[in-house]
Design an enzyme around this catalytic site. Structure first.
Site, mmCIF file in Angstrom:
data_model
loop_
_atom_site.group_PDB
_atom_site.id
_atom_site.type_symbol
_atom_site.label_atom_id
_atom_site.label_comp_id
_atom_site.label_asym_id
_atom_site.label_seq_id
_atom_site.Cartn_x
_atom_site.Cartn_y
_atom_site.Cartn_z
ATOM 1 N N TYR A 19 0.808 -1.233 0.000
ATOM 2 C CA TYR A 19 0.000 0.000 0.000
ATOM 3 C C TYR A 19 0.835 1.274 0.000
ATOM 4 C CZ TYR A 19 -3.564 -3.253 1.747
ATOM 5 O OH TYR A 19 -4.397 -4.314 1.926
ATOM 6 N N TYR A 149 -14.343 -4.734 4.139
ATOM 7 C CA TYR A 149 -12.995 -5.139 3.697
ATOM 8 C C TYR A 149 -12.797 -6.590 4.097
ATOM 9 C CZ TYR A 149 -8.017 -5.730 3.162
ATOM 10 O OH TYR A 149 -6.794 -6.210 2.777
ATOM 11 N N ASP A 245 -16.875 -12.343 8.958
ATOM 12 C CA ASP A 245 -15.439 -12.154 8.795
ATOM 13 C C ASP A 245 -14.912 -11.549 10.098
ATOM 14 O OD1 ASP A 245 -12.888 -11.390 8.290
ATOM 15 O OD2 ASP A 245 -13.313 -10.324 6.425
ATOM 16 N N LYS A 274 -5.353 -13.081 11.862
ATOM 17 C CA LYS A 274 -4.737 -12.034 12.693
ATOM 18 C C LYS A 274 -4.433 -12.500 14.131
ATOM 19 C CE LYS A 274 -5.688 -8.008 9.936
ATOM 20 N NZ LYS A 274 -6.800 -7.577 9.115
HETATM 21 C C1 LIG Z 1 -7.001 -7.919 7.582
HETATM 22 C C2 LIG Z 1 -8.333 -8.420 7.202
HETATM 23 C C3 LIG Z 1 -8.502 -9.414 6.214
HETATM 24 C C4 LIG Z 1 -7.353 -9.939 5.417
HETATM 25 O O1 LIG Z 1 -6.424 -10.592 6.189
HETATM 26 P P1 LIG Z 1 -4.934 -10.811 5.624
HETATM 27 O O2 LIG Z 1 -4.300 -11.693 6.647
HETATM 28 O O3 LIG Z 1 -4.318 -9.464 5.532
HETATM 29 O O4 LIG Z 1 -5.071 -11.466 4.296
HETATM 30 C C5 LIG Z 1 -9.765 -9.895 5.972
HETATM 31 N N1 LIG Z 1 -10.827 -9.413 6.649
HETATM 32 C C6 LIG Z 1 -10.712 -8.465 7.580
HETATM 33 C C7 LIG Z 1 -11.922 -8.005 8.310
HETATM 34 C C8 LIG Z 1 -9.464 -7.922 7.883
HETATM 35 O O5 LIG Z 1 -9.361 -6.944 8.777
#
Ligand SMILES: *Cc1c(COP(=O)(O)O)cnc(C)c1O
Length: 433
Positions: A19, A149, A245, A274
């Site tokens: 980015y 996202y 998500d 994460k």
């Molecule tokens: C960071 C994130 C992703 C993507 O995760 P990566 O490990 O960076 O591929 C997907 N969904 C949400 C809500 C996120 O914050």
């Protein structure tokens, strides 16, 4: 040349930064991190800087947690990697059971992958393939929220709606429907719009994907739990899948273990990454209900057509098990509650500074806006530069400034971080007047 200068020169010459335009890459200051410990990033000469963005939202237990280091060391002596194809191992199988135990009700199956984007791809493919081979092949479309996202791979980008990230790739993405965006943080009309799309097209909808409670990359945008529970009811009425998500919100970032817990709902599919590995290794999982899993019974051709080389990687799985053990042993979520209360109060008080708007927080996630909203805003970056001088590494989302400290940050460090956020914001906004 100091070793830092050499590292920066090599970085500028050869690295392609996420980015970041090539221009910015060559010019923006870089902090060379030699060590990291708790909430601190540490330079070679011992300068300590608070990691306000949790090393991109994943560092839930602080850097270099002694138990995580020990868990990795232990596992590395036994086995670092092994396929999950017709083989299993203790970290993967025990973690699956442990995840199911802490997951919302009904999520009984765990599919491993490497990162948040892949966890989302897997969920989308599970939902899609389920309907294809279980008598509803016309269910091909997904619905989502405006501003969502879900990652940077093509499927995850299709589900996502942060224009700055996805616009240029539109021709490559599949069509995902979403209602118009919220005006003035009013989410009710957005969800009404989503429900209308769901009712109109129920027969064609494979699933609805949302970030529960907090839209991270869109600028830490938060919506009420009642809307999430209403969405659960609507997806049930339409008999289609709700995909949560929780890549960012999971593992206690917003208070309870899962953001879905705010609304006491269980999705059909849940993505986690994460904080799942304590932010220490790339590791992810997609959890599914028994109903979805059962839709993949039968001959070979009905198998989920997906898998990654490092699926269930033993180091990642061992770390995730240790993360869950630390949450249990240290009552991490309980202990974070007073910290979250303090964080909320301090962020609210930021509006004493002229130019700060929309202070908001949920659990250990807090944000406010400066100037015009938008990812391309510049004021956030000025605040970030000021904060680095004062001792905190902030990474704004344009003109949204946010902090996502470790859930177990010491109170004194949290105070220090919030002092720096305040002082750097004052420096930029007050001097601009
Ligand atoms: C960071 C994130 C992703 C993507 O995760 P990566 O490990 O960076 O591929 C997907 N969904 C949400 C809500 C996120 O914050």
């Amino acid at each position: 040349m100091s070793s830092d200068d050499e590292l920066i020169a090599l970085d500028r010459a050869h690295l392609w930064r996420p980015y970041t335009s090539s221009e910015d890459h060559e010019k923006r200051p870089l902090f060379v991190v030699h060590r990291a410990e708790g909430p601190w990033l540490i330079s070679e000469d011992g300068r300590r800087v608070l990691d306000a963005s949790g090393s991109w939202w994943c560092n839930n237990l602080g850097h270099s947690h002694p138990r995580l280091r020990a868990a990795i060391a232990r596992q590395s002596e036994r086995m670092m990697h092994c396929t999950l194809a017709a083989a299993t191992h203790e970290p993967a199988s025990r973690l699956a059971a442990e995840l199911v135990r802490v997951a919302p009700d009904g999520l009984s199956r765990v599919f491993y992958s490497d990162n948040g984007s892949t966890a989302v791809e897997v969920a989308l493919k599970m939902a899609f393939q389920y309907w294809q081979q279980n008598g509803r092949p016309e269910r091909k479309r997904f619905l989502a929220l405006p501003g969502g996202y879900h990652g940077d791979t093509l499927g995850a980008m299709s589900a996502g709606d942060v224009d700055e990230f996805t616009d240029i790739f539109r021709p490559l993405l599949f069509d995902v429907q979403r209602p118009p965006d919220a005006v003035d943080h009013q989410w009710e009309p957005v969800f009404e719009g989503l429900f209308a799309l769901l009712r109109e097209g129920a027969d064609q909808i494979a699933g609805v994907i949302v970030e529960p409670m907090v839209q991270g990359a869109a600028g830490m945008r938060m919506y009420p739990a009642g809307l999430l529970s209403a969405l659960r009811e609507e997806t049930q009425r339409a008999d289609t899948f709700l995909i949560a998500d929780e890549v960012f919100t999971g593992l206690g970032r917003t208070g309870p273990m899962w953001a879905c817990d705010h609304a006491s709902i269980a999705p059909d599919l849940l993505c986690t990454a994460k904080g799942l590995s304590g932010g220490a290794l790339p590791f992810a999982a997609t959890l599914a209900t028994g109903r979805i899993y059962d839709g993949f019974r039968g001959d070979k051709s009905r198998a989920l057509m997906h898998g990654h080389t490092f699926c269930g990687n033993p180091l990642g799985a061992a770390i995730a098990r240790e993360v869950l053990a630390i949450y249990r042993d240290d009552a991490v979520l309980e202990a974070a509650k007073p910290k979250a209360t303090k964080l909320a109060a301090r962020i609210q008080s930021m509006t004493e500074i002229t130019g700060v708007t929309a202070p908001r927080s949920l659990g250990m996630c807090a944000a406010f806006d400066v100037g015009e909203r938008g990812y391309m805003g510049k004021i956030g970056w000025q605040i970030s530069d000021a904060a680095l001088e004062l001792g905190a590494h902030l990474r704004p989302l344009g003109n949204t400034v946010y902090v996502v400290p470790p859930l177990n940050i010491e109170d004194a460090d949290l105070d220090r971080l919030l002092d720096i956020v305040r002082e750097s914001t004052e420096r930029v906004l007050v001097s601009a007047q």
